[in-house]
Design a protein around this motif. Sequence first.
Motif, short mmCIF file in Angstrom:
data_model
loop_
_atom_site.label_atom_id
_atom_site.label_comp_id
_atom_site.label_asym_id
_atom_site.label_seq_id
_atom_site.Cartn_x
_atom_site.Cartn_y
_atom_site.Cartn_z
N THR A 194 -66.25 41.99 -20.53
CA THR A 194 -66.57 40.63 -20.98
C THR A 194 -66.60 39.69 -19.78
N VAL A 195 -67.61 38.82 -19.75
CA VAL A 195 -67.67 37.75 -18.75
C VAL A 195 -67.72 36.42 -19.48
N GLN A 196 -67.39 35.35 -18.75
CA GLN A 196 -67.44 34.01 -19.33
C GLN A 196 -68.52 33.20 -18.63
N VAL A 197 -69.25 32.43 -19.42
CA VAL A 197 -70.33 31.59 -18.92
C VAL A 197 -70.07 30.16 -19.36
N ASP A 198 -70.05 29.21 -18.41
CA ASP A 198 -69.82 27.80 -18.71
C ASP A 198 -70.99 26.96 -18.20
N PHE A 199 -71.33 25.92 -18.96
CA PHE A 199 -72.41 25.02 -18.60
C PHE A 199 -71.83 23.66 -18.25
N VAL A 200 -72.21 23.13 -17.07
CA VAL A 200 -71.67 21.87 -16.58
C VAL A 200 -72.83 21.00 -16.11
N ARG A 201 -72.89 19.76 -16.60
CA ARG A 201 -73.95 18.84 -16.19
C ARG A 201 -73.72 18.38 -14.76
N ASN A 202 -74.75 18.49 -13.91
CA ASN A 202 -74.60 18.08 -12.52
C ASN A 202 -75.13 16.66 -12.30
N GLU A 203 -75.06 16.20 -11.06
CA GLU A 203 -75.44 14.82 -10.74
C GLU A 203 -76.91 14.55 -10.99
N ASP A 204 -77.74 15.59 -10.95
CA ASP A 204 -79.18 15.41 -11.15
C ASP A 204 -79.57 15.45 -12.63
N GLY A 205 -78.60 15.69 -13.49
CA GLY A 205 -78.89 15.77 -14.92
C GLY A 205 -79.18 17.17 -15.41
N ALA A 206 -79.33 18.13 -14.48
CA ALA A 206 -79.55 19.51 -14.89
C ALA A 206 -78.22 20.16 -15.23
N GLU A 207 -78.27 21.33 -15.85
CA GLU A 207 -77.06 22.05 -16.22
C GLU A 207 -76.80 23.20 -15.27
N ASP A 208 -75.70 23.11 -14.53
CA ASP A 208 -75.27 24.22 -13.69
C ASP A 208 -74.56 25.26 -14.55
N VAL A 209 -74.65 26.52 -14.13
CA VAL A 209 -74.03 27.62 -14.86
C VAL A 209 -72.91 28.21 -14.00
N ILE A 210 -71.74 28.37 -14.59
CA ILE A 210 -70.59 28.97 -13.92
C ILE A 210 -70.32 30.33 -14.56
#
Length: 318
Positions: free
Chosen positions: A288-304
């Motif tokens: 199992t892996v975990q995936v998180d979505f975080v809004r960046n300064e440009d408004g796009a969504e970074d993936v962790i």
Amino acid sequence: MSHPLAEPESDHLAPSLRQLNGVSFTKGHGTGNDFVLLLDSGGDLELTPAHVSALCDRHLGIGADGLIRAVPSSELPEGRELLGAAPEAVWFMDYRNGDGSIAEMCGNGVRVFVHFLAETGTIDLPVGGQVVIGTRAGVRTVHRTETGYSISMGPWSFIDPEMALESASDSLVRASGLPEPRPALSISMGNPHTVVALSPQEDLDQVNLHEKPQVDPVPPNGTNVEFVVPQEPLVSDGIGHVRMRVHERGVGETMSCGTGACAAAAAVRVWAGAEGADSWLVDVPGGTVQVDFVRNEDGAEDVILSGPAELVYSGTVN
């Protein structure tokens, strides 16, 4: 007296593995997605597709889904280009698929690559520390955690935004074991992915990924294909949960795919709409892996992407 069948195997490997005689390697994996790792501090190894496919051959070589060469960024044109904007990206992950073809990125591979650098003493990376590396999909920042590694994968995007926004799908996928073609959504994580939603669980189990799925239309550079089934419930305590299998370009079915898990979570999140979540657990055959979505300064969504990495053994090509 030697056995009469002993020589042909050696002859078969002569054009490829004999040229790497004496080269040290390490075998590692991230949730079952396995790799041959080579440390090339001077940028001296000239790897051909034949070398890579021979090393990754599960019957006549070491056996792996892909090969990662750890090389200073300064020794590759792609790495030197990154160093201009990110001089801290000293090491470059030169990743090849199991068939020898060059690939842009591998999320599981990044974790194993950094673990390899840390465990061999090539870099100093204690728990809580971070390192910046170069890949063909750009610079990536990797954090070492108590249980593994967490990677900033950069933003995700639609491969065909117009079609995706219009109908939440952009292609049809035919796969052995499924009676009808299924709609799919193509996501870029620096490399291409096409995600197919299935239900029930039995549909996911019966897909035959020994045969390459057919995608229509296929993205320009080909694609990895992920088949996903939502778990029940889809979201619990703010965390989404899906199960996934994947057919990787140039490899076939693998036990895990890091960028594929990110793409699968992104696609299911789009389909779920208001019922989605910003954090997802993705079950793959290897763990199992975990995936998180975080809004960046440009408004796009970074993936962790977070998950474990293991080194299995080391040896020398002989």
